[in-house]
Write a protein that holds these residues in place. Structure first.
Motif, PDB file in Angstrom:
ATOM      1  N   GLY A 100      48.311 139.568   0.241  1.00 16.48           N
ATOM      2  CA  GLY A 100      48.547 140.808  -0.485  1.00 16.48           C
ATOM      3  C   GLY A 100      48.431 140.586  -1.982  1.00 16.48           C
ATOM      4  N   ARG A 101      49.330 141.181  -2.767  1.00 19.92           N
ATOM      5  CA  ARG A 101      49.262 141.143  -4.220  1.00 19.92           C
ATOM      6  C   ARG A 101      49.787 139.821  -4.779  1.00 19.92           C
ATOM      7  NH1 ARG A 101      48.942 146.192  -6.776  1.00 19.92           N
ATOM      8  NH2 ARG A 101      50.371 145.504  -8.419  1.00 19.92           N
ATOM      9  N   THR A 102      49.148 138.738  -4.401  1.00 15.95           N
ATOM     10  CA  THR A 102      49.636 137.414  -4.784  1.00 15.95           C
ATOM     11  C   THR A 102      49.480 137.140  -6.276  1.00 15.95           C
ATOM     12  OG1 THR A 102      47.514 136.472  -4.166  1.00 15.95           O
ATOM     13  CG2 THR A 102      49.258 136.437  -2.506  1.00 15.95           C
ATOM     14  N   SER A 152      50.678 138.759  -8.514  1.00  9.21           N
ATOM     15  CA  SER A 152      51.917 139.169  -9.158  1.00  9.21           C
ATOM     16  C   SER A 152      53.040 138.148  -9.011  1.00  9.21           C
ATOM     17  CB  SER A 152      52.389 140.508  -8.577  1.00  9.21           C
ATOM     18  OG  SER A 152      52.733 140.348  -7.209  1.00  9.21           O
TER      19      SER A 152
END
Length: 118
Positions: free
Chosen positions: A25-27, A29
């Protein structure tokens, strides 16, 4: 961010295990990824941390010198190499992420059980 922890199992005292925590996913961040553990009947406690940008690591005194945390940025995966395991290391191990140094933990993995027999 989704976290998948794996690698737990049953091991004799003095043995070794390596845990993995795969992030998806939004790694981008992620500021840091940490390992926590919770023994039966006890509070969850911090075990180890790795800062995603530069790999700086931190350890709880109880695991220092026996556990090593590392990461593979290409695979978005964090590892915990656990050596010289003791019965008191028996716990469910969780990985967690936070988006900045002083932020609270925003994502948690499902946990993987480590059992150390004497």
């Amino acid at each position: 961010v989704q976290l998948q922890a794996s690698g737990g199992g049953l091991v004799q005292a003095g043995g070794s295990l390596r845990l993995s925590c795969a992030a998806s996913g939004r790694t981008f961040s992620v500021y840091a990824m940490d390992w926590f553990r919770q023994a039966p009947g006890k509070e969850r406690e911090f075990a180890a941390s790795i800062r995603w940008s530069d790999g700086r690591v931190y350890y709880a005194d109880s695991v220092k010198g026996r556990f090593t945390v590392s990461r593979d940025n290409a695979k978005n995966t964090m590892y915990l190499q656990m050596n010289n395991l003791k019965p008191e290391d028996t716990a469910v191990y969780y990985c967690a992420t936070k988006g900045s140094e002083y932020a609270s933990y925003d994502y948690w993995g499902q946990g993987t059980l480590v059992t150390v027999s004497s």
